[in-house]
Scaffold this motif. Structure first.
Motif, PDB file in Angstrom:
ATOM      1  N   PHE A 197       0.895  -1.051  -0.097  1.00 18.63           N
ATOM      2  CA  PHE A 197       0.322   0.099  -0.174  1.00 18.63           C
ATOM      3  C   PHE A 197       1.116   1.341  -0.114  1.00 18.63           C
ATOM      4  CE2 PHE A 197      -2.209   2.984   3.137  1.00 18.63           C
ATOM      5  CZ  PHE A 197      -3.505   3.226   1.538  1.00 18.63           C
ATOM      6  N   ILE A 198       0.853   2.030  -0.306  1.00 18.06           N
ATOM      7  CA  ILE A 198       1.389   3.634  -0.568  1.00 18.06           C
ATOM      8  C   ILE A 198       0.255   4.448  -1.158  1.00 18.06           C
ATOM      9  CG2 ILE A 198       2.938   1.847  -2.052  1.00 18.06           C
ATOM     10  CD1 ILE A 198       2.645   3.676  -5.016  1.00 18.06           C
ATOM     11  N   GLY A 199      -0.438   4.293  -0.870  1.00 17.60           N
ATOM     12  CA  GLY A 199      -1.345   6.108  -0.975  1.00 17.60           C
ATOM     13  C   GLY A 199      -3.191   5.486  -1.302  1.00 17.60           C
ATOM     14  N   LEU A 200      -3.684   6.652  -1.345  1.00 17.88           N
ATOM     15  CA  LEU A 200      -4.948   6.929  -2.122  1.00 17.88           C
ATOM     16  C   LEU A 200      -5.006   7.333  -2.652  1.00 17.88           C
ATOM     17  CD1 LEU A 200      -7.382   7.716   0.795  1.00 17.88           C
ATOM     18  CD2 LEU A 200      -5.135   7.702   1.752  1.00 17.88           C
ATOM     19  N   GLN A 201      -5.902   7.794  -3.548  1.00 20.38           N
ATOM     20  CA  GLN A 201      -6.841   8.700  -4.293  1.00 20.38           C
ATOM     21  C   GLN A 201      -8.064   8.714  -3.712  1.00 20.38           C
ATOM     22  OE1 GLN A 201      -6.878   7.408  -8.376  1.00 20.38           O
ATOM     23  NE2 GLN A 201      -4.433   7.569  -8.434  1.00 20.38           N
ATOM     24  N   GLU A 202      -8.282   9.617  -2.485  1.00 22.00           N
ATOM     25  CA  GLU A 202      -9.761   9.981  -2.001  1.00 22.00           C
ATOM     26  C   GLU A 202     -10.537   9.884  -2.588  1.00 22.00           C
ATOM     27  OE1 GLU A 202     -11.137  12.318   2.077  1.00 22.00           O
ATOM     28  OE2 GLU A 202      -8.908  12.447   1.563  1.00 22.00           O
ATOM     29  N   ASP A 203     -11.104  11.108  -4.037  1.00 22.97           N
ATOM     30  CA  ASP A 203     -11.086  11.487  -4.227  1.00 22.97           C
ATOM     31  C   ASP A 203     -12.227  10.693  -5.602  1.00 22.97           C
ATOM     32  OD1 ASP A 203      -9.384  11.507  -6.060  1.00 22.97           O
ATOM     33  OD2 ASP A 203      -9.585  13.019  -6.872  1.00 22.97           O
ATOM     34  N   GLN A 204     -11.643   9.520  -5.797  1.00 22.66           N
ATOM     35  CA  GLN A 204     -11.735   7.716  -6.699  1.00 22.66           C
ATOM     36  C   GLN A 204     -11.736   6.882  -5.719  1.00 22.66           C
ATOM     37  OE1 GLN A 204      -9.290   8.051  -9.786  1.00 22.66           O
ATOM     38  NE2 GLN A 204      -8.628  10.344  -9.652  1.00 22.66           N
ATOM     39  N   ASN A 205     -12.242   7.227  -4.065  1.00 19.48           N
ATOM     40  CA  ASN A 205     -12.665   5.784  -3.557  1.00 19.48           C
ATOM     41  C   ASN A 205     -11.538   4.775  -3.937  1.00 19.48           C
ATOM     42  OD1 ASN A 205     -14.465   7.461  -1.989  1.00 19.48           O
ATOM     43  ND2 ASN A 205     -15.806   6.295  -2.882  1.00 19.48           N
ATOM     44  N   THR A 206     -10.049   5.124  -4.407  1.00 23.56           N
ATOM     45  CA  THR A 206      -9.238   3.996  -4.798  1.00 23.56           C
ATOM     46  C   THR A 206      -7.818   4.159  -3.720  1.00 23.56           C
ATOM     47  OG1 THR A 206      -9.813   4.497  -6.782  1.00 23.56           O
ATOM     48  CG2 THR A 206      -7.744   3.849  -6.130  1.00 23.56           C
ATOM     49  N   ALA A 207      -7.602   2.686  -3.734  1.00 22.41           N
ATOM     50  CA  ALA A 207      -6.226   2.439  -2.549  1.00 22.41           C
ATOM     51  C   ALA A 207      -5.339   2.194  -3.628  1.00 22.41           C
ATOM     52  CB  ALA A 207      -6.523   0.995  -1.769  1.00 22.41           C
ATOM     53  N   VAL A 208      -3.958   3.296  -3.489  1.00 22.51           N
ATOM     54  CA  VAL A 208      -2.792   3.192  -5.003  1.00 22.51           C
ATOM     55  C   VAL A 208      -2.001   1.821  -4.170  1.00 22.51           C
ATOM     56  CG1 VAL A 208      -1.072   4.430  -5.658  1.00 22.51           C
ATOM     57  CG2 VAL A 208      -3.830   5.313  -5.435  1.00 22.51           C
ATOM     58  N   LEU A 209      -1.858   0.246  -4.634  1.00 25.29           N
ATOM     59  CA  LEU A 209      -0.868  -0.481  -3.981  1.00 25.29           C
ATOM     60  C   LEU A 209       0.698  -0.090  -4.919  1.00 25.29           C
ATOM     61  CD1 LEU A 209      -3.344  -3.615  -3.585  1.00 25.29           C
ATOM     62  CD2 LEU A 209      -2.901  -1.295  -2.664  1.00 25.29           C
ATOM     63  N   LYS A 210       1.463  -0.472  -5.059  1.00 27.32           N
ATOM     64  CA  LYS A 210       3.066  -0.683  -5.355  1.00 27.32           C
ATOM     65  C   LYS A 210       2.724  -1.248  -6.840  1.00 27.32           C
ATOM     66  CE  LYS A 210       7.568  -1.066  -5.126  1.00 27.32           C
ATOM     67  NZ  LYS A 210       8.779  -2.025  -4.541  1.00 27.32           N
ATOM     68  N   SER A 211       1.346  -1.856  -7.436  1.00 25.28           N
ATOM     69  CA  SER A 211       1.321  -2.611  -8.524  1.00 25.28           C
ATOM     70  C   SER A 211      -0.468  -2.297  -9.155  1.00 25.28           C
ATOM     71  CB  SER A 211       1.875  -3.812  -8.779  1.00 25.28           C
ATOM     72  OG  SER A 211       0.954  -5.460  -8.425  1.00 25.28           O
ATOM     73  N   GLN A 212      -0.763  -1.961  -8.915  1.00 27.02           N
ATOM     74  CA  GLN A 212      -2.736  -2.025  -9.129  1.00 27.02           C
ATOM     75  C   GLN A 212      -3.265  -0.586  -7.673  1.00 27.02           C
ATOM     76  OE1 GLN A 212      -4.833  -5.931  -7.508  1.00 27.02           O
ATOM     77  NE2 GLN A 212      -2.812  -6.334  -6.961  1.00 27.02           N
ATOM     78  N   GLN A 213      -4.280  -0.615  -8.531  1.00 25.12           N
ATOM     79  CA  GLN A 213      -4.756   0.018  -7.963  1.00 25.12           C
ATOM     80  C   GLN A 213      -7.171  -1.191  -7.180  1.00 25.12           C
ATOM     81  OE1 GLN A 213      -5.522   3.808  -9.962  1.00 25.12           O
ATOM     82  NE2 GLN A 213      -3.549   4.525  -9.755  1.00 25.12           N
ATOM     83  N   LEU A 214      -7.501  -0.326  -6.383  1.00 28.49           N
ATOM     84  CA  LEU A 214      -8.055  -1.164  -6.008  1.00 28.49           C
ATOM     85  C   LEU A 214      -9.486  -0.242  -5.345  1.00 28.49           C
ATOM     86  CD1 LEU A 214      -6.920  -3.387  -3.823  1.00 28.49           C
ATOM     87  CD2 LEU A 214      -7.776  -4.235  -5.265  1.00 28.49           C
ATOM     88  N   LYS A 215     -10.367   0.115  -5.601  1.00 24.95           N
ATOM     89  CA  LYS A 215     -12.039   0.404  -5.777  1.00 24.95           C
ATOM     90  C   LYS A 215     -12.425  -0.483  -4.145  1.00 24.95           C
ATOM     91  CE  LYS A 215     -12.409   3.324  -8.734  1.00 24.95           C
ATOM     92  NZ  LYS A 215     -12.487   5.118  -9.171  1.00 24.95           N
ATOM     93  N   TYR A 216     -12.738   0.989  -3.507  1.00 25.25           N
ATOM     94  CA  TYR A 216     -13.280   0.760  -2.433  1.00 25.25           C
ATOM     95  C   TYR A 216     -14.995   1.755  -1.615  1.00 25.25           C
ATOM     96  CZ  TYR A 216     -11.041   4.132  -0.754  1.00 25.25           C
ATOM     97  OH  TYR A 216     -10.878   6.142  -0.733  1.00 25.25           O
ATOM     98  N   ASP A 217     -15.876   0.980  -1.405  1.00 26.10           N
ATOM     99  CA  ASP A 217     -16.767   1.804  -0.386  1.00 26.10           C
ATOM    100  C   ASP A 217     -16.850   1.933   0.780  1.00 26.10           C
ATOM    101  OD1 ASP A 217     -19.157   1.481  -2.523  1.00 26.10           O
ATOM    102  OD2 ASP A 217     -18.753  -0.409  -2.486  1.00 26.10           O
ATOM    103  N   PHE A 218     -15.287   1.216   1.316  1.00 30.36           N
ATOM    104  CA  PHE A 218     -15.369   1.552   2.108  1.00 30.36           C
ATOM    105  C   PHE A 218     -13.540   1.310   2.543  1.00 30.36           C
ATOM    106  CE2 PHE A 218     -19.357   1.626   3.600  1.00 30.36           C
ATOM    107  CZ  PHE A 218     -20.109   2.724   4.360  1.00 30.36           C
ATOM    108  N   LEU A 219     -12.486   1.524   3.362  1.00 32.84           N
ATOM    109  CA  LEU A 219     -11.766   1.975   3.368  1.00 32.84           C
ATOM    110  C   LEU A 219     -10.709   1.007   4.884  1.00 32.84           C
ATOM    111  CD1 LEU A 219      -8.547   1.452   1.996  1.00 32.84           C
ATOM    112  CD2 LEU A 219      -8.455   4.047   2.148  1.00 32.84           C
ATOM    113  N   VAL A 220     -10.714   0.538   5.278  1.00 23.82           N
ATOM    114  CA  VAL A 220      -9.961   0.367   6.161  1.00 23.82           C
ATOM    115  C   VAL A 220      -8.696   0.193   6.580  1.00 23.82           C
ATOM    116  CG1 VAL A 220      -9.772  -0.926   9.061  1.00 23.82           C
ATOM    117  CG2 VAL A 220     -11.759  -1.140   7.214  1.00 23.82           C
TER     118      VAL A 220
END
Length: 382
Positions: free
Chosen positions: A78-101
């Motif tokens: 995990f290297i960060g997030l794009q809060e406005d797009q509800n997206t968790a930014v990982l080193k090799s991919q991105q994951l959309k979420y409704d809730f992030l923990v």
């Protein structure tokens, strides 16, 4: 359930795993992100350096846990997030979420030359390296220095208990091997009264044990730097050691400090009592990455991480179903640990009303062993 939501849990430690399991029990769609495919049970890893357990026994296979509980597992960083797009930014991919923990853990305060030390609270592989060095010193004789640091920006970001446990376990093991007279132990810390947050009774017992086992103390001096075979303090005094085991205080990760999430001065995510990030509607933070509200003596501990995991899962579920009930972690803030000594243990407890310590010769050691086994069994099967 009216709405199906996807919840991304970042972090495969105590807090993240607990949240993922609890959310799956409520039938939510959960993706757990971890930078390694196993959970390392740090409280029982204290026995690796004295060869009383192994790294395998101190680990849990996240693939097996994912299969049993039904969450999706993603091994990535995990290297960060794009809060406005509800997206968790990982080193090799991105994951959309409704809730992030966010339960991705804290970083360590960087001391000059810290690469010359080993930590029982660092990368899991370091426990084996400590064992190798300890075995060599037990065989040939030498000096061992064990200590921990603090973070003046957040005094809860310290972990002293494992340092004392390693110290007392090594002394016990040296006695068993008949080499105690060949190994010199020194405890060091920059604060004048390390361990005082355990409470008056716990601290008194600690001092008594250090004296009983003839452990030299170097406390109240800031650490200037670590060198390959010595510690240099602020007054330029030095402590030679063949093994330096040092637990650095924690600090907030850079990717959190660089984000739009609210943080305290140490870079930990600010949360409310429900573990929801302050000012955010669908982001929660638990475990060491989250700030703790409470008394001056509060500390980041594994049991509180588990509690926060449970509370986050409960409150997210209530939010999803439109429920009004909420739970608050702040009533669970206390100091609670079974401090193992190799041939026994002491139960240390402190809250706002009292502090107590209960010595448990012999049985205490096996109680902590039993806890480790119970933790693994209940996560694999319940």
């Amino acid at each position: 359930m009216n709405n199906k939501k996807h919840i991304v849990v970042v972090g495969g430690g105590f807090a993240g795993l607990e949240a993922a399991i609890r959310l799956r029990k409520k039938k939510h769609e959960v993706t757990l992100v971890s930078d390694r495919d196993y959970m390392f049970i740090y409280p029982v890893s204290i026995w690796i350096p004295t060869s009383r357990t192994t790294s395998k026994d101190a680990s849990m296979d996240l693939h097996k846990l994912a299969k049993f509980h039904g969450f999706k597992l993603v091994i990535d960083e995990f290297i960060g997030l794009q809060e406005d797009q509800n997206t968790a930014v990982l080193k090799s991919q991105q994951l959309k979420y409704d809730f992030l923990v966010i339960a991705s853990g804290a970083w360590k305060v960087k001391h000059s030359g810290v690469e010359n030390t080993l930590s029982i609270c660092g990368q899991p592989e370091q426990a084996e390296l400590i064992r190798e060095k300890f075995d060599a010193i037990a065989k040939n004789g030498g000096n061992i220095a064990i200590g921990f640091g603090g973070n003046p920006k957040d005094k809860s970001a310290v972990r002293g208990g494992p340092a004392f446990e390693i110290l007392f376990n090594m002394i016990h093991e040296a006695k068993k091997r008949g080499v105690r007279d060949k190994v010199n132990f020194t405890f060091f810390a920059p604060m004048p009264e390390p361990g005082k947050r355990m409470g008056t009774k716990g601290y008194a017992l600690l001092l008594k044990m250090l004296d009983k086992y003839k452990v030299e103390k170097r406390v109240g001096k800031k650490i200037k730097k670590f060198e390959p075979d010595q510690i240099v303090f602020e007054d330029d005094s030095k402590l030679h050691s063949d093994l330096i085991m040092f637990i650095s205080a924690s600090t907030g990760p850079k990717y959190i400090i660089d984000s739009n999430l609210p943080t305290n001065d140490a870079g930990f995510v600010r949360i409310d009592g429900t573990t929801k990030v302050v000012g955010k509607n669908n982001i929660y933070a638990i475990g060491d990455i989250s700030a703790i509200e409470g008394p001056e003596w509060r500390a980041k501990q594994g049991h509180l991480a588990v509690v926060k995991g449970k509370i986050a899962a409960y409150n997210i579920h209530q939010q999803i179903i439109g429920g009004s009930k909420r739970k608050d972690y702040r009533s669970h803030v206390n100091i609670m640990c079974v401090m193992d000594t190799g041939d026994g243990a002491a139960l240390v407890y402190r809250n706002d009303k009292k502090d107590m310590v209960i010595p448990m010769p012999i049985v205490g050691h096996w109680m902590k062993k039993a806890w480790g086994l119970q933790y693994k069994i209940t996560r694999y099967c319940c």
